[in-house]
Enzyme design. Structure first.
Site, PDB file in Angstrom:
ATOM      1  N   CYS A 146     -13.072 -56.968  72.581  1.00 52.35           N
ATOM      2  CA  CYS A 146     -14.462 -56.893  73.049  1.00 52.35           C
ATOM      3  C   CYS A 146     -14.821 -58.111  73.908  1.00 52.35           C
ATOM      4  O   CYS A 146     -15.356 -57.967  75.010  1.00 52.35           O
ATOM      5  CB  CYS A 146     -15.412 -56.732  71.870  1.00 52.35           C
ATOM      6  SG  CYS A 146     -15.076 -57.850  70.495  1.00 52.35           S
TER       7      CYS A 146
HETATM    8  N1  NAP Z   1     -15.398 -54.708  65.543  1.00 57.62           N
HETATM    9  C1  NAP Z   1     -15.299 -54.882  66.854  1.00 57.62           C
HETATM   10  O1  NAP Z   1     -16.266 -55.229  67.544  1.00 57.62           O
HETATM   11  C2  NAP Z   1     -13.983 -54.616  67.543  1.00 57.62           C
HETATM   12  C3  NAP Z   1     -13.969 -54.546  68.942  1.00 57.62           C
HETATM   13  C4  NAP Z   1     -12.767 -54.275  69.602  1.00 57.62           C
HETATM   14  C5  NAP Z   1     -11.607 -54.074  68.861  1.00 57.62           C
HETATM   15  N2  NAP Z   1     -11.644 -54.181  67.496  1.00 57.62           N
HETATM   16  C6  NAP Z   1     -10.397 -53.921  66.765  1.00 57.62           C
HETATM   17  O2  NAP Z   1     -10.449 -52.538  66.390  1.00 57.62           O
HETATM   18  C7  NAP Z   1      -9.879 -52.335  65.089  1.00 57.62           C
HETATM   19  C8  NAP Z   1     -10.938 -51.715  64.181  1.00 57.62           C
HETATM   20  O3  NAP Z   1     -11.962 -52.675  63.980  1.00 57.62           O
HETATM   21  P1  NAP Z   1     -13.240 -52.411  63.047  1.00 57.62           P
HETATM   22  O4  NAP Z   1     -14.064 -53.626  63.165  1.00 57.62           O
HETATM   23  O5  NAP Z   1     -13.818 -51.115  63.412  1.00 57.62           O
HETATM   24  O6  NAP Z   1     -12.678 -52.214  61.543  1.00 57.62           O
HETATM   25  P2  NAP Z   1     -11.878 -53.134  60.488  1.00 57.62           P
HETATM   26  O7  NAP Z   1     -12.758 -53.838  59.564  1.00 57.62           O
HETATM   27  O8  NAP Z   1     -10.942 -53.989  61.222  1.00 57.62           O
HETATM   28  O9  NAP Z   1     -11.123 -52.018  59.592  1.00 57.62           O
HETATM   29  C9  NAP Z   1     -10.391 -50.995  60.156  1.00 57.62           C
HETATM   30  C10 NAP Z   1      -9.663 -50.168  59.098  1.00 57.62           C
HETATM   31  O10 NAP Z   1      -8.519 -50.905  58.658  1.00 57.62           O
HETATM   32  C11 NAP Z   1      -8.293 -50.614  57.275  1.00 57.62           C
HETATM   33  N3  NAP Z   1      -8.490 -51.866  56.511  1.00 57.62           N
HETATM   34  C12 NAP Z   1      -9.610 -52.588  56.352  1.00 57.62           C
HETATM   35  N4  NAP Z   1      -9.401 -53.644  55.549  1.00 57.62           N
HETATM   36  C13 NAP Z   1      -8.101 -53.570  55.229  1.00 57.62           C
HETATM   37  C14 NAP Z   1      -7.243 -54.360  54.437  1.00 57.62           C
HETATM   38  N5  NAP Z   1      -7.711 -55.444  53.788  1.00 57.62           N
HETATM   39  N6  NAP Z   1      -5.951 -53.999  54.347  1.00 57.62           N
HETATM   40  C15 NAP Z   1      -5.496 -52.887  54.980  1.00 57.62           C
HETATM   41  N7  NAP Z   1      -6.256 -52.096  55.736  1.00 57.62           N
HETATM   42  C16 NAP Z   1      -7.521 -52.442  55.857  1.00 57.62           C
HETATM   43  C17 NAP Z   1      -9.293 -49.573  56.835  1.00 57.62           C
HETATM   44  O11 NAP Z   1      -8.725 -48.276  56.997  1.00 57.62           O
HETATM   45  P3  NAP Z   1      -8.437 -47.257  55.775  1.00 57.62           P
HETATM   46  O12 NAP Z   1      -9.752 -46.705  55.340  1.00 57.62           O
HETATM   47  O13 NAP Z   1      -7.518 -46.227  56.333  1.00 57.62           O
HETATM   48  O14 NAP Z   1      -7.783 -48.068  54.667  1.00 57.62           O
HETATM   49  C18 NAP Z   1     -10.426 -49.803  57.844  1.00 57.62           C
HETATM   50  O15 NAP Z   1     -11.209 -48.680  58.033  1.00 57.62           O
HETATM   51  C19 NAP Z   1      -9.413 -53.725  64.612  1.00 57.62           C
HETATM   52  O16 NAP Z   1      -8.040 -53.861  64.851  1.00 57.62           O
HETATM   53  C20 NAP Z   1     -10.213 -54.702  65.463  1.00 57.62           C
HETATM   54  O17 NAP Z   1      -9.523 -55.913  65.704  1.00 57.62           O
HETATM   55  C21 NAP Z   1     -12.810 -54.419  66.832  1.00 57.62           C
END
Ligand code: NAP
Length: 337
Positions: A146
């Protein structure tokens, strides 16, 4: 005919945004929302903002890929936590090969796992406005970070067209940027009514921007300090650069307007934009100011949309040869929030 969509990590913020936005896209239909932690629950139990379909559909914990064998193309978005897709990728590729699908899978990963040069898997870096040529027909796409999106969209026109002595960037991000799992730093009582710098000069998105500078402009002596801010969604980045020759404000505006003329999403605005003008939408607004040899550029975008799920859908459209704004053209955020 619509393409089936599988979302891995669909219970995440990214997964929720993909479910919200893809309901507006007539070229695809989400058939599998995969979540290991929420399997069996309705989509609406985790994402209560979604429409009525979410009250019926349930998260699943795995996909029987052979059941998708009839599809001409299968779109897989991964919104898994950093490192998770990289760990699962060899198993997934094997499953796709065995089901005879590998060539028909379009995988778009939102995580940082495959973004940097030298990452395995031959992923195309998906900064939509600058990488469209490579994205056309791509089958493996690494969606940008982002902050990287805001920084690159702001810095590239400057670095490509003007001679910079150096540049400093400062960026504020809301708490949703930190993902689902709360930490001491992201927990509401410590984050609301607070602003703090973090990882000064060390943020990992800098390397993504350097990759784009090397590809589309030239290396720049620049630095970045991010701040965690008290709001939930949205990024505001300020880039201040020192030029070797002065430029007028009118020339600066022309430069950005020309750089992004083909994009329906990246717009130059006057006066400089505020966050609420982009939150909920796929737009990135850019404004600027000039003082002698100094130029400042202000960039705002929604980290969950243009910084993540919205740009991923832009990349889907480009990869499939569809209009870049298919499914995104009517998207607007609330104002006021
Ligand atoms: N947030 C932002 O603004 C943003 C922007 C751009 C890119 N990203 C990237 O996009 C991806 C998704 O980000 P997000 O912020 O939406 O969600 P997130 O908090 O990173 O979680 C994504 C998913 O990962 C799994 N997860 C969460 N905690 C975990 C743990 N402790 N161990 C194993 N799996 C775990 C879960 O899936 P299950 O339910 O299947 O277990 C969860 O739904 C990330 O890689 C992040 O770096 C984020």
């Amino acid at each position: 005919m619509t393409h089936p969509v599988v979302i891995l990590g669909a219970a995440s913020f990214g997964g929720g945004e993909l479910l919200r936005l893809l309901e507006l896209h007539d070229g695809v239909r989400v058939t599998h929302a995969v979540s290991r932690s929420q399997s069996g629950r309705n989509w609406s139990a985790v994402h209560p903002n979604l429409g009525n379909r979410a009250r019926i559909e349930r998260f699943v914990d795995e996909v029987d890929w052979t059941r998708l064998a009839e599809s001409e193309r299968i779109v897989v978005f991964s919104a898994l936590r950093h490192g998770e897709l990289a760990a699962q990728y060899p198993t997934l590729e094997t499953a796709w090969q065995e089901a005879g699908l590998a060539e028909r899978i379009l995988l778009i990963d939102l995580s940082p796992d495959f973004r940097l040069e030298g990452s395995p898997g031959g992923f195309c870096y998906g900064l939509s406005e600058w990488m469209a040529e490579d994205l056309r027909g791509a089958r493996r796409i690494a969606n940008p970070g982002c902050f990287a999106t805001a920084l690159a969209l702001g810095l590239l026109p400057l670095a490509r067209n003007l001679e910079l002595e150096d540049a400093s960037a400062y960026g504020f991000t809301g708490s949703s940027g930190a993902g689902l799992t709360p930490t001491e730093r992201t927990h509401h009582p410590f984050r609301a009514h607070n602003v703090r710098p973090y990882q000064p000069f060390q943020h990992r998105h800098q390397r993504e921007v350097d990759r784009m500078l090397a590809r589309h402009a030239h290396p720049v002596d620049w630095s970045f300090i991010p701040y965690s801010a008290p709001w939930v969604r949205g990024i505001l980045v300020t880039i201040e650069a020192r030029l070797t020759r002065p430029v007028t404000e009118a020339a600066l505006a022309r430069l950005y307007r020309e750089s992004y003329a083909p994009s329906p999403f990246v717009l130059w605005v006057e006066p400089p934009p505020g966050l609420l003008e982009v939150v909920g939408s796929n737009r990135c607004l850019i404004g600027g100011a000039v003082e002698g040899l100094r130029v400042a550029v202000f960039v705002v975008l929604d980290n969950l949309v243009k910084g993540m799920a919205g740009q991923a859908i832009q990349n889907l459209n480009i990869a499939c040869g569809w209009p870049v704004d298919r499914g995104l053209d009517r998207l607007a955020g609330p104002y006021p929030a």
